[in-house]
Structures are given as structure tokens and as C-alpha cells.
Design a protein around this motif. Structure first.
Motif, PDB file in Angstrom:
ATOM      1  N   LEU A   1     -12.293   2.566   6.196  1.00  0.00           N
ATOM      2  CA  LEU A   1     -11.159   1.763   5.739  1.00  0.00           C
ATOM      3  C   LEU A   1     -11.388   0.272   5.936  1.00  0.00           C
ATOM      4  CD1 LEU A   1      -8.173   3.920   7.074  1.00  0.00           C
ATOM      5  CD2 LEU A   1      -9.133   3.871   4.765  1.00  0.00           C
ATOM      6  N   SER A   2     -12.222  -0.081   6.909  1.00  0.00           N
ATOM      7  CA  SER A   2     -12.454  -1.496   7.201  1.00  0.00           C
ATOM      8  C   SER A   2     -13.105  -2.233   6.037  1.00  0.00           C
ATOM      9  CB  SER A   2     -13.324  -1.638   8.453  1.00  0.00           C
ATOM     10  OG  SER A   2     -14.651  -1.190   8.211  1.00  0.00           O
ATOM     11  N   GLN A   3     -13.618  -1.509   5.061  1.00  0.00           N
ATOM     12  CA  GLN A   3     -14.293  -2.137   3.920  1.00  0.00           C
ATOM     13  C   GLN A   3     -13.325  -2.714   2.894  1.00  0.00           C
ATOM     14  OE1 GLN A   3     -18.132   0.591   3.088  1.00  0.00           O
ATOM     15  NE2 GLN A   3     -16.211   1.754   3.138  1.00  0.00           N
ATOM     16  N   PHE A   4     -12.030  -2.402   3.019  1.00  0.00           N
ATOM     17  CA  PHE A   4     -11.110  -2.704   1.931  1.00  0.00           C
ATOM     18  C   PHE A   4     -10.078  -3.761   2.323  1.00  0.00           C
ATOM     19  CE2 PHE A   4     -12.663   1.639   1.559  1.00  0.00           C
ATOM     20  CZ  PHE A   4     -13.308   1.558   0.329  1.00  0.00           C
ATOM     21  N   GLU A   5     -10.579  -4.968   2.562  1.00  0.00           N
ATOM     22  CA  GLU A   5      -9.690  -6.090   2.798  1.00  0.00           C
ATOM     23  C   GLU A   5      -9.224  -6.648   1.460  1.00  0.00           C
ATOM     24  OE1 GLU A   5     -10.575  -9.085   5.624  1.00  0.00           O
ATOM     25  OE2 GLU A   5     -11.948  -7.804   6.763  1.00  0.00           O
ATOM     26  N   PHE A   6      -8.010  -7.140   1.442  1.00  0.00           N
ATOM     27  CA  PHE A   6      -7.426  -7.649   0.199  1.00  0.00           C
ATOM     28  C   PHE A   6      -8.318  -8.736  -0.400  1.00  0.00           C
ATOM     29  CE2 PHE A   6      -4.300 -10.538  -1.943  1.00  0.00           C
ATOM     30  CZ  PHE A   6      -4.031  -9.695  -3.006  1.00  0.00           C
ATOM     31  N   GLU A   7      -8.733  -8.510  -1.645  1.00  0.00           N
ATOM     32  CA  GLU A   7      -9.556  -9.452  -2.416  1.00  0.00           C
ATOM     33  C   GLU A   7     -10.908  -9.742  -1.752  1.00  0.00           C
ATOM     34  OE1 GLU A   7      -7.259 -12.935  -3.250  1.00  0.00           O
ATOM     35  OE2 GLU A   7      -6.105 -11.953  -4.826  1.00  0.00           O
ATOM     36  N   ASN A   8     -11.327  -8.858  -0.862  1.00  0.00           N
ATOM     37  CA  ASN A   8     -12.608  -9.096  -0.194  1.00  0.00           C
ATOM     38  C   ASN A   8     -13.257  -7.771   0.183  1.00  0.00           C
ATOM     39  OD1 ASN A   8     -14.714 -10.578   0.970  1.00  0.00           O
ATOM     40  ND2 ASN A   8     -13.711 -10.621   2.978  1.00  0.00           N
ATOM     41  N   TYR A   9     -13.403  -6.871  -0.784  1.00  0.00           N
ATOM     42  CA  TYR A   9     -14.046  -5.598  -0.504  1.00  0.00           C
ATOM     43  C   TYR A   9     -15.512  -5.845  -0.147  1.00  0.00           C
ATOM     44  CZ  TYR A   9     -10.020  -3.735  -3.093  1.00  0.00           C
ATOM     45  OH  TYR A   9      -8.757  -3.437  -3.535  1.00  0.00           O
ATOM     46  N   GLN A  10     -15.971  -5.209   0.926  1.00  0.00           N
ATOM     47  CA  GLN A  10     -17.354  -5.366   1.348  1.00  0.00           C
ATOM     48  C   GLN A  10     -17.934  -4.009   1.709  1.00  0.00           C
ATOM     49  OE1 GLN A  10     -17.531  -8.287   4.503  1.00  0.00           O
ATOM     50  NE2 GLN A  10     -17.408  -9.996   3.077  1.00  0.00           N
ATOM     51  N   LEU A  11     -18.824  -3.515   0.863  1.00  0.00           N
ATOM     52  CA  LEU A  11     -19.447  -2.218   1.102  1.00  0.00           C
ATOM     53  C   LEU A  11     -20.376  -2.308   2.306  1.00  0.00           C
ATOM     54  CD1 LEU A  11     -20.715   0.258  -1.521  1.00  0.00           C
ATOM     55  CD2 LEU A  11     -22.142  -0.247   0.448  1.00  0.00           C
TER      56      LEU A  11
ATOM     57  N   PHE B   1     -16.785   8.171  -2.032  1.00  0.00           N
ATOM     58  CA  PHE B   1     -15.402   7.731  -1.833  1.00  0.00           C
ATOM     59  C   PHE B   1     -15.149   6.236  -2.013  1.00  0.00           C
ATOM     60  CE2 PHE B   1     -15.699  11.723   0.508  1.00  0.00           C
ATOM     61  CZ  PHE B   1     -14.536  12.371   0.092  1.00  0.00           C
ATOM     62  N   TYR B   2     -16.178   5.402  -1.941  1.00  0.00           N
ATOM     63  CA  TYR B   2     -15.934   3.952  -1.974  1.00  0.00           C
ATOM     64  C   TYR B   2     -15.259   3.521  -3.279  1.00  0.00           C
ATOM     65  CZ  TYR B   2     -16.842  -1.086  -1.657  1.00  0.00           C
ATOM     66  OH  TYR B   2     -16.695  -2.461  -1.613  1.00  0.00           O
ATOM     67  N   ASN B   3     -15.851   3.856  -4.399  1.00  0.00           N
ATOM     68  CA  ASN B   3     -15.282   3.452  -5.685  1.00  0.00           C
ATOM     69  C   ASN B   3     -13.943   4.135  -5.950  1.00  0.00           C
ATOM     70  OD1 ASN B   3     -17.370   1.670  -6.359  1.00  0.00           O
ATOM     71  ND2 ASN B   3     -18.606   3.315  -7.253  1.00  0.00           N
TER      72      ASN B   3
ATOM     73  N   LEU C   1      -7.089  10.200   2.317  1.00  0.00           N
ATOM     74  CA  LEU C   1      -7.689  10.084   3.650  1.00  0.00           C
ATOM     75  C   LEU C   1      -8.042  11.456   4.210  1.00  0.00           C
ATOM     76  CD1 LEU C   1      -5.737   7.214   5.429  1.00  0.00           C
ATOM     77  CD2 LEU C   1      -7.534   7.127   3.699  1.00  0.00           C
ATOM     78  N   VAL C   2      -7.209  12.448   3.922  1.00  0.00           N
ATOM     79  CA  VAL C   2      -7.514  13.814   4.359  1.00  0.00           C
ATOM     80  C   VAL C   2      -8.768  14.321   3.657  1.00  0.00           C
ATOM     81  CG1 VAL C   2      -6.724  16.213   4.247  1.00  0.00           C
ATOM     82  CG2 VAL C   2      -5.179  14.410   5.060  1.00  0.00           C
ATOM     83  N   LYS C   3      -8.898  14.016   2.380  1.00  0.00           N
ATOM     84  CA  LYS C   3     -10.100  14.436   1.646  1.00  0.00           C
ATOM     85  C   LYS C   3     -11.354  13.826   2.269  1.00  0.00           C
ATOM     86  CE  LYS C   3     -10.689  13.029  -2.660  1.00  0.00           C
ATOM     87  NZ  LYS C   3     -10.606  12.933  -4.147  1.00  0.00           N
ATOM     88  N   TYR C   4     -11.244  12.583   2.699  1.00  0.00           N
ATOM     89  CA  TYR C   4     -12.385  11.930   3.364  1.00  0.00           C
ATOM     90  C   TYR C   4     -12.687  12.606   4.700  1.00  0.00           C
ATOM     91  CZ  TYR C   4     -15.465   8.344   5.238  1.00  0.00           C
ATOM     92  OH  TYR C   4     -16.548   7.688   5.766  1.00  0.00           O
ATOM     93  N   LEU C   5     -11.648  12.944   5.460  1.00  0.00           N
ATOM     94  CA  LEU C   5     -11.860  13.633   6.735  1.00  0.00           C
ATOM     95  C   LEU C   5     -12.546  14.980   6.530  1.00  0.00           C
ATOM     96  CD1 LEU C   5      -8.429  12.927   8.496  1.00  0.00           C
ATOM     97  CD2 LEU C   5     -10.667  12.059   9.225  1.00  0.00           C
TER      98      LEU C   5
END
Length: 351
Positions: free
Chosen positions: A17-27, A37-39, A134-138
Motif C-alpha cells: 500500500l505504501s506505493q500509492f501516494e496521491f499523485e506520486n505512485y512509486q513502484l 496487483f500494482y496496476n 486487499l483480501v485478494k492480495y492477502l
């Protein structure tokens, strides 16, 4: 599943989840299952407002970042270490989740799983997609979660205990229907701020975050302020000015126009800065785009009032009191900040 395995998966989820900052996605290349799951997460963020008009990209990303910061090894250990999980007898826990703000019910799901129980989850119609994702990711991290989590749409059945969140009206139904099972039933609550008139501009700017985040829809949002007699609102209005763009959001603007019209037709005295209506009122639950205020004579009488109304209040914002939440922090709860001050983990391990 061992608790260590469950905890490890949630730490991985936090990193994802830490990758998805508003207007600043960072893989981040070290995150597990980004290829799957990223895309899809980016697409879900973009589509969230079409699923629920209040779930803007900004607010969804804020919720994701809040969970990313919460789901660290340090925070999980600090939260869980005081408890004795060896006494837990695994049971099936029914969860009826709210949907007023993104992922508002995820803490209950986390608590059930980390305690070693199974979750039977009934999602709110207003938040049908984020929790499932999120459950699917878990499950991708550990397929054992597939046996631990069941989503239902109809009647909640086959449970040993229940945690249900709803309005004051639905809570009466919950209390009747679940009266024979161990339960936590949550009702409407609101948050308040106590101002002295000595706040700095920075503190009032932080208070604006408590008021406007999620459009004020959360129980942790400040919906009322207590102020001393002869309080000067000048600095308050100057400090919240940076949130003025909120009026350009159609759903918020419609509520602003409607509630202002209702107040004016009733000949109420209002303070108004063209994006927030202030109304003197003894109630706690102010409508969207409005903020109630009430004068107090002294802190002693105010503290008595707040104690008397404790079941209506989620958070108290202010300073110079260890029981108050700092300005700007209401929508940044820690894992151990339980809704309604009811210890969910203690409830779950003692079933």
C-alpha cells in the motif's frame, strides 16, 4: 495459521500500500506480487469515485497511506504484545462493516484475523471493492486466508460472535437480532474540538484537516467546536481558507447549498465563508458542509458536559490534556486507538 504468519502477511500488505501516494505512485521492486496487483490497484483507485461519489482519489490514497503507515512490524508488535493470544479458541466472527469512509471497517477484519478467528464479512454497499481487493492480495500472499475470510451479501448466519457498525437506528435492530451472541455494536458518534482562543494558525490549519478530511463523513471528523465567550473567529476562518477548493466538489457543494437554505429558512443565525457554514447548536452531528459551535463558561463545566455525553463522542481534539487528540490527528489513528474506546482484541481473545 500462526499469528506470526498472519502478521508477516499484513506487513507485506502495508509495504504494498505504501506505493500509492496521491499523485506520486512509486513502484517498489521488492514488493511481492506487484506483477499481479500494482496496476489493478491503480485502476481501482481511479474507479473508486464511480463506485462511491465521496471516495475521491485523494481520500482513497489518504486511507491507503494511513494503513501503509500502520501495518509495520513495530506498530503491530506494539499493538499486540500486551495481549495473551494463547487462550484464544478459534471462532467465526460476523462483521457488519460501515462504508462512510474508505476502508473504515478494515481494522475489525484485521483484529479478527490477527486474533486467530475466522471472519464472515458483510460489506457496506458504499465500500464494496477496496476491502475485497486487499483480501485478494492477502490470499495471494498466503492461500490460508481463503479459508479464514468469507464475504456474504444476505443474512448473517453461522457466527459465534459479531461486531456490527451502523446508525443509531440500525443499532437497535442489531441489539435485538444479536442479543444472544457476544457482540460489539457501534452507533453514531461524532468528534469535537475544544478551543481556547489561544491556538496558533498552524494548530487551526491542522484542525481544518480534522474537519474536512473525507468531507467530514467519518466519526473521527470534528463536527463541533467548543469555544469561550467572545471568541474571535477571524483567525479560524483565515486558517481554514486553504480548504476552500472543497466547494468545487459537486456533492459537497450540493450539501452546502441545501443545508444553508434549510438553516436560513429557519431563521438561524449563521457564520459562513462560502464553503463552510457555522451554526450555534447544542447537538454534535452537524450536516455535511457545516460545523456546529457552542460556547462554554469554564473548562470544569465543559468537562462535566463531555463526560455526560461520552457515548455520543468519538474523539476530543485539544491541547494541554493527555486524553485529547492533537490537532490534525483525528484521521490518523494508531492500531490501538479503538472505536468507541472498546478494546476489540480483548473482546476477541476472551470469547
Amino acid at each position: 495459521m500462526l499469528q506470526s504468519e498472519i502478521k508477516s502477511s499484513f506487513i507485506d500488505l502495508g509495504l504494498f500500500l505504501s506505493q500509492f501516494e496521491f499523485e506520486n505512485y512509486q513502484l517498489n521492486p521488492i514488493v511481492k506480487h506487484n506483477d499481479l496487483f500494482y496496476n489493478e490497484m491503480i485502476d481501482l483507485i481511479s474507479l473508486s469515485q464511480s463506485h462511491n461519489g465521496w471516495f475521491t482519489k485523494d481520500n482513497v490514497c489518504f486511507a491507503l497511506q494511513s494503513w501503509a503507515k500502520a501495518l509495520t512490524e513495530y506498530n503491530l508488535d506494539k499493538w499486540l504484545n500486551p495481549y495473551n493470544f494463547t487462550i484464544v479458541e478459534p471462532k467465526k466472527i460476523g462483521l457488519i462493516l460501515a462504508g462512510n469512509i474508505p476502508l473504515v471497517g478494515f481494522h475489525d477484519l484485521l483484529s479478527v484475523l490477527i486474533s486467530g478467528h475466522e471472519a464472515i464479512v458483510k460489506l457496506s454497499s458504499n465500500d464494496q471493492h477496496l476491502v475485497k481487493f486487499l483480501v485478494k492480495y492477502l490470499i495471494a500472499l498466503d492461500n490460508n486466508f481463503a479459508q479464514k475470510i468469507t464475504f456474504i451479501q444476505g443474512k448473517l448466519e453461522g457466527f459465534d460472535a459479531v461486531i456490527a457498525t451502523g446508525s443509531n437506528n440500525t443499532s437497535r435492530y442489531f441489539e435485538y437480532y444479536f442479543k444472544d451472541k457476544p457482540n460489539i455494536i457501534r452507533k453514531n458518534r461524532n468528534s469535537v474540538a475544544i478551543l481556547t482562543g489561544n491556538e496558533t494558525k498552524e494548530e487551526l490549519e491542522a484542525l481544518a484537516e480534522d474537519i474536512f478530511r473525507y468531507f467530514g463523513l467519518g466519526c473521527r471528523n470534528v463536527s463541533k467546536i467548543f469555544i469561550p465567550k467572545e471568541y474571535d473567529f477571524t483567525l479560524f476562518f483565515e486558517s481554514i481558507f486553504s480548504f476552500g477548493e472543497i466547494i468545487h466538489y459537486e456533492k459537497y457543494a450540493n450539501n452546502y447549498d441545501y443545508n444553508k437554505a434549510v438553516f436560513l429558512m429557519s431563521n438561524f443565525k449563521l457564520l459562513d465563508n462560502e464553503f463552510l457554514i457555522l451554526k450555534e447548536d447544542e447537538s454534535y452531528a452537524s450536516p455535511i458542509a457545516s460545523l456546529y459551535y457552542e460556547y462554554y463558561d469554564n473548562t470544569a463545566s465543559l468537562n462535566d458536559k463531555l463526560k455526560e455525553d461520552a457515548e455520543k463522542i468519538q474523539c476530543i481534539v485539544g491541547k494541554n490534556n493527555e486524553n485529547f487528540i492533537s490537532f490534525g490527528k483525528t484521521q490518523k489513528p494508531e492500531l490501538w486507538d479503538y472505536a468507541d474506546n472498546v478494546d476489540t482484541i480483548d473482546f476477541l481473545i476472551n470469547l
